[in-house]
Design an enzyme around this catalytic site. Structure first.
Site, mmCIF file in Angstrom:
data_model
loop_
_atom_site.group_PDB
_atom_site.id
_atom_site.type_symbol
_atom_site.label_atom_id
_atom_site.label_comp_id
_atom_site.label_asym_id
_atom_site.label_seq_id
_atom_site.Cartn_x
_atom_site.Cartn_y
_atom_site.Cartn_z
ATOM 1 N N ASP A 45 0.837 -1.203 0.000
ATOM 2 C CA ASP A 45 0.000 0.000 0.000
ATOM 3 C C ASP A 45 0.871 1.252 0.000
ATOM 4 O O ASP A 45 0.516 2.267 -0.608
ATOM 5 C CB ASP A 45 -0.938 -0.003 1.215
ATOM 6 C CG ASP A 45 -2.059 -1.022 1.054
ATOM 7 O OD1 ASP A 45 -2.457 -1.283 -0.096
ATOM 8 O OD2 ASP A 45 -2.534 -1.552 2.077
ATOM 9 N N GLY A 46 2.017 1.173 0.689
ATOM 10 C CA GLY A 46 2.955 2.303 0.707
ATOM 11 C C GLY A 46 3.443 2.626 -0.704
ATOM 12 O O GLY A 46 3.653 3.800 -1.044
ATOM 13 N N THR A 164 -8.513 2.723 7.118
ATOM 14 C CA THR A 164 -7.971 1.454 7.612
ATOM 15 C C THR A 164 -6.485 1.579 7.979
ATOM 16 O O THR A 164 -5.881 0.602 8.421
ATOM 17 C CB THR A 164 -8.124 0.360 6.531
ATOM 18 O OG1 THR A 164 -7.604 0.880 5.303
ATOM 19 C CG2 THR A 164 -9.580 -0.032 6.336
ATOM 20 N N ALA A 165 -5.912 2.769 7.768
ATOM 21 C CA ALA A 165 -4.485 2.969 8.023
ATOM 22 C C ALA A 165 -4.293 3.662 9.386
ATOM 23 O O ALA A 165 -4.756 3.150 10.400
ATOM 24 C CB ALA A 165 -3.878 3.755 6.862
ATOM 25 N N LYS A 168 -7.223 4.034 11.825
ATOM 26 C CA LYS A 168 -7.674 2.853 12.581
ATOM 27 C C LYS A 168 -6.884 2.723 13.888
ATOM 28 O O LYS A 168 -7.445 2.385 14.929
ATOM 29 C CB LYS A 168 -7.542 1.590 11.735
ATOM 30 C CG LYS A 168 -8.048 0.356 12.473
ATOM 31 C CD LYS A 168 -7.914 -0.896 11.655
ATOM 32 C CE LYS A 168 -8.455 -2.100 12.415
ATOM 33 N NZ LYS A 168 -7.638 -2.427 13.605
HETATM 34 P P1 NAP Z 1 5.091 2.727 6.802
HETATM 35 O O1 NAP Z 1 5.183 3.261 8.177
HETATM 36 O O2 NAP Z 1 6.271 2.036 6.219
HETATM 37 O O3 NAP Z 1 3.820 1.738 6.654
HETATM 38 C C1 NAP Z 1 2.677 1.878 7.349
HETATM 39 C C2 NAP Z 1 1.764 0.663 7.149
HETATM 40 O O4 NAP Z 1 0.479 1.163 6.743
HETATM 41 C C3 NAP Z 1 2.206 -0.354 6.102
HETATM 42 O O5 NAP Z 1 1.999 -1.653 6.616
HETATM 43 C C4 NAP Z 1 1.246 -0.077 4.947
HETATM 44 O O6 NAP Z 1 0.975 -1.220 4.158
HETATM 45 C C5 NAP Z 1 0.005 0.319 5.704
HETATM 46 N N1 NAP Z 1 -1.000 1.077 4.918
HETATM 47 C C6 NAP Z 1 -0.811 2.096 4.054
HETATM 48 N N2 NAP Z 1 -1.986 2.514 3.568
HETATM 49 C C7 NAP Z 1 -2.943 1.712 4.137
HETATM 50 C C8 NAP Z 1 -4.346 1.664 4.033
HETATM 51 N N3 NAP Z 1 -5.020 2.524 3.261
HETATM 52 N N4 NAP Z 1 -5.009 0.755 4.787
HETATM 53 C C9 NAP Z 1 -4.356 -0.093 5.599
HETATM 54 N N5 NAP Z 1 -3.018 -0.097 5.737
HETATM 55 C C10 NAP Z 1 -2.321 0.820 5.012
HETATM 56 O O7 NAP Z 1 4.721 3.969 5.863
HETATM 57 P P2 NAP Z 1 4.309 4.012 4.346
HETATM 58 O O8 NAP Z 1 4.370 2.647 3.723
HETATM 59 O O9 NAP Z 1 5.038 5.155 3.711
HETATM 60 O O10 NAP Z 1 2.770 4.407 4.506
HETATM 61 C C11 NAP Z 1 2.395 5.657 5.000
HETATM 62 C C12 NAP Z 1 1.160 5.417 5.800
HETATM 63 O O11 NAP Z 1 1.520 4.832 7.037
HETATM 64 C C13 NAP Z 1 0.408 6.650 6.181
HETATM 65 O O12 NAP Z 1 -0.462 7.070 5.151
HETATM 66 C C14 NAP Z 1 -0.309 6.201 7.441
HETATM 67 O O13 NAP Z 1 -1.635 5.788 7.160
HETATM 68 C C15 NAP Z 1 0.456 5.009 7.923
HETATM 69 N N6 NAP Z 1 0.914 5.243 9.282
HETATM 70 C C16 NAP Z 1 0.329 4.530 10.279
HETATM 71 C C17 NAP Z 1 0.661 4.759 11.596
HETATM 72 C C18 NAP Z 1 -0.027 3.979 12.667
HETATM 73 O O14 NAP Z 1 -0.876 3.143 12.336
HETATM 74 N N7 NAP Z 1 0.287 4.227 13.934
HETATM 75 C C19 NAP Z 1 1.625 5.715 11.928
HETATM 76 C C20 NAP Z 1 2.206 6.424 10.889
HETATM 77 C C21 NAP Z 1 1.840 6.197 9.559
HETATM 78 P P3 NAP Z 1 2.049 -1.929 3.198
HETATM 79 O O15 NAP Z 1 2.932 -2.719 4.099
HETATM 80 O O16 NAP Z 1 1.209 -2.776 2.299
HETATM 81 O O17 NAP Z 1 2.787 -0.861 2.453
#
Ligand code: NAP
Length: 266
Positions: A45-46, A164-165, A168
Site C-alpha cells: 500500500d505504501g 484502515t491505516a 484505525k
Molecule cells: P510505513 O510506516 O512504512 O507503513 C505503514 C503501514 O500502513 C504499512 O503496513 C502499509 O501497508 C500500511 N497502509 C498504508 N496505507 C494503508 C491503508 N489505506 N489501509 C491499511 N493499511 C495501510 O509507511 P508508508 O508505507 O510510507 O505508509 C504511510 C502510511 O503509514 C500513512 O499514510 C499512514 O496511514 C500510515 N501510518 C500509520 C501509523 C499507525 O498506524 N500508527 C503511523 C504512521 C503512519 P504496506 O505494508 O502494504 O505498504
C-alpha cells in the site's frame, strides 16, 4: 495501452516490474512516464501512495492497479504469481473483449496557509498535524464555526480508503469508500477540567469542511500520506473532500469488507 510501473525497490518487486515490461511489450503496451492511462504499483500500500503522489497532477486521467509482494493490501490486490493473468486481462481490455470496472474513491484536499503563502495538496490516505517540540495547541472549526480548542499530540484527517491505516490505530471508524466523507481523529488529546475536546472521531460529509488554526508559536510536522513537511509559520489548514476522485481498474472483484476481514482478522 499507455502504462507506467512503479515498484518498491526490493528484489521481488524489481523482478516483477521487469517481467511486466517484457510481457507488456510483447502485447504492444507502450511505456509512458508522462501521461500513462494505467499505473501499476508493485510492492504494498505504501508503494501505491508513492505511485499516487508521482502522478498527483494527472489523477483524473489515470487508473491504478496494485500488485502486492508482501501481505494483501488495501490498494494492492494482485499476488506476485498472478502477474501474467493480470497482463492477460489488461490485454483483453485493449481489444475491447473485456472492460475493467473502474472504482472511484474520495480524496482529501488540503489548503495549507503559512505566513509564506498558501499551498494545496491532495491525500489518498490522510493528513496529520503533530507537534515537533511538545503539545500542539490548535483551534478546530467546522463549517466556519469554532468547534473546539485542541491540546495534545496531534490531529489526523483521513479519507475513507485511508480509514484502515493510521486512522484505525487512533480508534477511528473504518469507512466504506463509496461514502464521500472525511474523518477527524484525535492523537492523544489532553482532557481534564481545564482542557476539553470531543474525544470521539467525527465524520464530515462532502459538503462540510474543517479548519485547523495554529494557536501558539510552534514547530509542527505536517504529513500528507508518507510526505513530511516541517513548518514553524503555520496559520491554518483547511480540509475538505476533494472534487476529484482516484480511480482503480478492477479486472476482478475486490470487495472492501473482504479486504478488511482478510487484513485484520486473517
Ligand atoms: P510505513 O510506516 O512504512 O507503513 C505503514 C503501514 O500502513 C504499512 O503496513 C502499509 O501497508 C500500511 N497502509 C498504508 N496505507 C494503508 C491503508 N489505506 N489501509 C491499511 N493499511 C495501510 O509507511 P508508508 O508505507 O510510507 O505508509 C504511510 C502510511 O503509514 C500513512 O499514510 C499512514 O496511514 C500510515 N501510518 C500509520 C501509523 C499507525 O498506524 N500508527 C503511523 C504512521 C503512519 P504496506 O505494508 O502494504 O505498504
Amino acid at each position: 495501452m499507455r502504462y507506467y510501473v512503479l515498484d518498491r525497490g526490493d528484489q521481488l518487486s524489481v523482478d516483477l516490474s521487469e517481467q511486466f515490461h517484457k510481457i507488456a511489450s510483447q502485447r504492444g503496451f507502450q511505456l509512458d512516464a508522462e501521461s500513462p492511462e494505467i499505473v501499476i504499483s508493485i510492492g504494498g500500500d505504501g508503494t501505491m501512495l508513492q505511485a499516487f503522489h508521482t502522478f498527483v497532477d494527472h489523477i483524473p486521467d489515470i487508473a491504478f492497479v496494485g500488485v502486492h509482494t508482501g501481505h494483501l493490501g488495501f490498494y494492492a490486490d494482485w499476488k506476485a504469481d498472478e502477474l501474467p493473468q493480470l497482463i492477460e486481462l489488461m490485454s483483453a481490455s485493449t481489444t475491447g473483449s473485456l472492460k475493467p470496472r473502474i472504482v472511484q474513491y474520495p480524496l482529501l484536499e488540503l489548503e495549507i496557509q503559512r505566513k509564506s503563502g498558501k499551498t494545496t495538496y491532495i491525500a489518498l490516505n490522510e493528513f496529520t498535524l503533530k507537534g515537533v517540540d511538545g503539545t500542539v495547541v490548535a483551534q478546530v472549526d467546522i463549517n466556519d464555526q469554532t468547534f473546539e480548542m485542541f491540546r495534545g499530540d496531534g490531529i489526523c484527517i483521513s479519507t475513507p480508503s485511508g480509514s484502515t491505516a493510521y486512522n484505525k490505530s487512533l480508534g477511528g471508524a473504518m469507512v466504506h469508500p463509496t461514502i464521500e466523507a472525511l474523518q477527524i481523529a484525535e492523537i492523544a488529546s489532553i482532557n481534564n477540567r481545564v482542557f476539553r475536546t470531543m474525544g470521539s472521531p467525527l465524520l464530515l460529509p462532502k459538503h462540510h469542511h474543517c479548519d485547523i488554526y495554529s494557536r501558539k508559536d510552534q514547530r509542527l510536522l505536517l504529513t500528507i500520506d508518507h510526505v513530511n513537511i516541517q513548518v514553524d509559520d503555520l496559520i491554518s489548514v483547511r480540509c475538505l473532500v476533494a472534487k476529484e476522485k482516484v480511480s482503480f481498474a478492477r479486472y476482478r472483484p475486490f470487495p472492501f469488507w473482504n479486504r478488511v476481514r482478510e487484513a485484520f482478522l486473517g
